[in-house]
Design a protein around this motif. Structure first.
Motif, short mmCIF file in Angstrom:
data_model
loop_
_atom_site.label_atom_id
_atom_site.label_comp_id
_atom_site.label_asym_id
_atom_site.label_seq_id
_atom_site.Cartn_x
_atom_site.Cartn_y
_atom_site.Cartn_z
N ILE B 308 -43.21 48.86 -41.37
CA ILE B 308 -42.88 47.44 -41.60
C ILE B 308 -44.14 46.57 -41.47
O ILE B 308 -44.37 45.66 -42.26
CB ILE B 308 -41.80 46.97 -40.59
CG1 ILE B 308 -40.49 47.72 -40.85
CG2 ILE B 308 -41.60 45.48 -40.67
CD1 ILE B 308 -39.44 47.49 -39.80
N MET B 309 -44.98 46.95 -40.45
CA MET B 309 -46.18 46.15 -40.24
C MET B 309 -47.07 46.14 -41.47
O MET B 309 -47.70 45.15 -41.80
CB MET B 309 -46.95 46.70 -39.02
CG MET B 309 -47.05 45.62 -37.98
SD MET B 309 -47.85 46.00 -36.45
CE MET B 309 -49.38 46.63 -36.88
N LYS B 311 -46.19 46.17 -44.42
CA LYS B 311 -45.63 45.28 -45.44
C LYS B 311 -45.67 43.80 -45.02
O LYS B 311 -45.50 42.93 -45.82
CB LYS B 311 -44.19 45.70 -45.75
CG LYS B 311 -44.09 47.05 -46.41
CD LYS B 311 -42.64 47.40 -46.71
CE LYS B 311 -42.55 48.86 -47.16
NZ LYS B 311 -41.19 49.33 -47.04
N ALA B 312 -45.80 43.62 -43.69
CA ALA B 312 -45.72 42.23 -43.19
C ALA B 312 -46.91 41.41 -43.69
O ALA B 312 -48.02 41.89 -43.83
CB ALA B 312 -45.66 42.24 -41.68
N GLU B 313 -46.62 40.09 -43.89
CA GLU B 313 -47.68 39.20 -44.37
C GLU B 313 -47.90 38.05 -43.42
O GLU B 313 -49.00 37.65 -43.12
CB GLU B 313 -47.31 38.69 -45.77
CG GLU B 313 -47.49 39.80 -46.81
CD GLU B 313 -46.78 39.45 -48.11
OE1 GLU B 313 -46.76 40.29 -49.00
OE2 GLU B 313 -46.25 38.32 -48.19
N LYS B 314 -46.77 37.46 -42.94
CA LYS B 314 -46.89 36.31 -42.07
C LYS B 314 -47.43 36.73 -40.72
O LYS B 314 -47.09 37.79 -40.20
CB LYS B 314 -45.51 35.69 -41.85
CG LYS B 314 -44.97 34.94 -43.03
CD LYS B 314 -43.77 34.11 -42.57
CE LYS B 314 -43.00 33.66 -43.81
NZ LYS B 314 -41.66 33.23 -43.43
N ASP B 317 -44.69 37.15 -38.14
CA ASP B 317 -43.99 38.45 -38.22
C ASP B 317 -44.83 39.56 -37.60
O ASP B 317 -44.34 40.38 -36.84
CB ASP B 317 -43.69 38.80 -39.68
CG ASP B 317 -42.62 37.87 -40.26
OD1 ASP B 317 -42.65 37.65 -41.46
OD2 ASP B 317 -41.77 37.41 -39.46
N ILE B 318 -46.12 39.52 -37.94
CA ILE B 318 -46.98 40.60 -37.43
C ILE B 318 -46.98 40.59 -35.92
O ILE B 318 -46.88 41.63 -35.25
CB ILE B 318 -48.41 40.45 -37.99
CG1 ILE B 318 -48.38 40.71 -39.50
CG2 ILE B 318 -49.35 41.43 -37.30
CD1 ILE B 318 -49.71 40.50 -40.17
N ILE B 321 -43.79 42.02 -34.64
CA ILE B 321 -43.76 43.47 -34.86
C ILE B 321 -44.66 44.18 -33.84
O ILE B 321 -44.29 45.21 -33.26
CB ILE B 321 -44.17 43.83 -36.30
CG1 ILE B 321 -43.13 43.31 -37.28
CG2 ILE B 321 -44.33 45.34 -36.45
CD1 ILE B 321 -43.59 43.36 -38.71
#
Lengths: 183, 430
Positions: B308-309, B311-314, B317-318, B321
């Motif tokens: 998931i990390m 794919k994360a952008e914000k 979010d990172i 995560i």
């Protein structure tokens, strides 16, 4: 039953042949003659006597010291003789008898010798003419000189039977002898 | 007396077999009766004639022939009697004796208390239910079941009770059989094995504390283990202590490779008298597997979070995560530590040894061997009696079973003897 006899019998029970020969030496003659009295010829008498003696030797283990050895042995001889006759080997025809008489020294002269032998042969033949049961008792009494009691033991019969048989046997014998005389 | 009666008595008179009275009456009659007298004379003559008959001479070869026949008879008897007579006796009694003897020997071998066949071998236990519900641990459960029935039962019980809890009660039991069977299996499947923590507590009494102490240390090091703790206590001699015994004490906490657990205990036990003995086997297999399972799950989670990390952008979010990732990783590490700890505990069993020194052989009379001598004697005695009783019972059963055969043998023997007797009689009578 003296000690000598007892000792010898003891040896015989262990299978001592020589002891047996000594033991029977004083009875041998009589045994043979009894056998001869039954069958009337030497060959058969020898067979019977020897058969009886061998049987006696084999069965001596069963002999009890209380009884008389001679009676015991004579009974064996009588039984052997009886069995012999029963088996059909009857050799009583007078022609076959080869009667021999012992020749004593005091018999005078050859003529009397022949006469004596003739006489004996006559009596012997007459005896053979008797029925077996009478012949046995007369033979044992008058030829062998046993007592009534001894005869009873040897033949395994009553003394009374012995008496009556002897009496009748002698009568029959007398009749036979007088018949031959008349011939 | 009449003539007939008199005539019947003639022979007896001649043979002197009449009684005195009979003789007198006979002679009286004879005197007067010519008929009877003549009869008497004729009979007397016959008797005389028969008496004069000479005896037959013994044939010349009579004696030699007789000797020959006697010798033949003896030879024949020896041949016939010895082997057959002995053989007859031999066969009957010896065969019976032989049957009984063989029976005794066989029953003793098979039925005695010292026989190898008597031990109840409970090594093979029934197969426990294979908890086959898709779990990867079902294979382990089966292996465990084959080895130890108790173990398998507990495993399945725990399984049904929701084993993922991972909190199994302490199981204090002497797992002698379990330990033995664990040793018997090849240990080339570490992952498949049961995870059991073995521990023991032994108190022994020794003559020489220092010697025993050193022995234990040497043994531990030779076995590849190590001493975790140790301790000794030497009380000062004081005037209050009347006995000359010095109550020295020692204590060792040793860690030993689990394969050598039993051997070590035995060796320690041999160093002195065992006063106390306690063994534990804590089975942590379930908990272990559960933790392993959790670790796996967490690792899967970790993987996913990493995915998931990527794919994360914000940034927000990172950060979230990452926080999650840390948490998961901490959890994993915690569990892995637990597992490592357990591994060590399982691989190295612990034995606590308390040693007491007693100088008994000098001041006390050793009554050890005689303790319970009475009951020991009694037990040994009863054991022997039981053995004999059992043996007798078995012999009797065996003899009863053999009776039909013995009867047949006896019948055959009797038939043979009868037939043999007839043959012998025939021979004698010729």
């Amino acid at each position: 039953m003296n000690e000598m006899e007892q000792m010898l019998i003891g040896r015989c029970k262990n299978g001592d042949i020589s002891a047996f020969e000594i033991l029977i030496s004083e009875h041998e003659r009589k045994i043979y003659n009894i056998a001869f009295g039954i069958v009337g010829n030497t060959e058969d008498a020898k067979d019977i006597a020897q058969d009886a003696l061998v049987k006696a030797f084999v069965h001596i283990k069963t002999f009890r010291e209380e009884s008389s050895f001679s009676t015991w042995i004579y009974r064996i001889v009588m039984n052997t003789g009886k069995d012999f006759l029963r088996k059909g080997k009857k050799n009583l025809s007078i022609e076959d008898t080869d009667y021999k008489a012992e020749i004593k020294d005091d018999r005078p002269g050859p003529l009397e010798k022949v006469e004596g032998m003739e006489k004996n042969k006559e009596i012997h033949e007459a005896l053979m003419g008797l029925k077996e049961e009478y012949r046995n008792v007369v033979f044992l009494k008058d030829v062998q000189g046993f007592s009534y009691q001894e005869i009873a033991e040897i033949l395994d019969i009553n003394v009374g039977t012995v008496k009556s048989r002897i009496s009748r046997g002698r009568y029959m014998l007398r009749d036979l002898l007088t018949q031959t005389k008349e011939l | 007396m009449n003539c007939e009666a008199i005539k019947a008595l003639i022979s007896s008179y001649i043979d002197h077999e009449l009684t005195k009275e009979e003789k007198i009456s006979f002679e009286n009659h004879i005197k007067d009766c010519t008929d009877c007298y003549e009869e008497y004379l004729s009979i007397l003559e016959v008797v005389g004639q028969v008496n004069s008959m000479e005896e037959q001479p013994l044939p010349e070869d009579f004696r030699s022939e007789l000797k020959f026949r006697l010798e033949e008879q003896v030879k024949a008897d020896k041949k016939r009697q010895r082997p057959s007579f002995q053989k007859l006796k031999f066969s009957k009694w010896t065969s019976i004796a032989a049957i009984l003897l063989v029976g005794i020997v066989i029953t003793a071998i098979l039925g005695g208390p010292y026989s190898p066949f008597g031990k109840s071998s409970m090594n093979l236990s029934g197969s426990a239910p294979a908890g086959g519900d898709g779990q990867e641990f079902s294979v382990t459960r089966d292996e465990g079941a084959i080895r130890d029935g108790e173990n398998a039962l507990e495993n399945s019980q725990e399984q049904f009770a929701g084993a993922s809890e991972g909190s199994a009660p302490d199981q204090e039991e002497s797992r002698e059989s379990a330990h033995d069977q664990e040793k018997n299996l090849p240990s080339n499947m570490p992952n498949m094995q049961e995870k059991i923590i073995y521990s023991a507590h032994v108190t022994i009494q020794v003559n020489d504390l220092d010697k025993a102490f050193q022995n234990i240390i040497n043994y531990t090091e030779d076995a590849g283990g190590f001493i975790q703790n140790s301790y000794t206590h030497n009380p000062q001699y004081n005037i209050y202590n009347n006995n000359s015994q010095t109550l020295r004490e020692g204590y060792l906490y040793l860690r030993i490779p689990s394969e050598k657990f039993d051997d070590t205990l035995t060796s320690i036990g041999e160093m002195g008298n065992i006063i106390e003995n306690q063994r534990n086997g804590e089975n942590i297999t379930t908990q272990y597997r559960d933790i392993q399972g959790e670790v796996k799950n967490l690792e899967v989670q970790e993987e996913r979070i990493l995915e998931i990390m990527k794919k994360a952008e914000k940034v927000e979010d990172i950060l979230n995560i990452e926080r999650e990732l840390n948490r998961v990783r901490t959890e994993i590490n915690q569990r892995k530590d637990t597992l490592k700890n357990w591994d060590q505990l399982v691989d190295y069993s612990s034995i606590e040894v308390s040693i007491r020194e007693e100088k008994f052989s000098e001041t006390n009379v050793r009554s050890e061997p005689f303790k319970e001598l009475g009951s020991k004697i009694q037990r040994g005695f009863i054991q022997s009696i039981n053995f004999i009783v059992a043996g007798v019972a078995k012999v009797m059963i065996f003899a009863a079973r053999a009776i039909p055969f013995i009867i047949i043998l006896i019948l055959l023997f009797m038939i043979y003897r009868k037939w043999f007797r007839e043959k012998l009689l025939k021979r004698i009578n010729k």
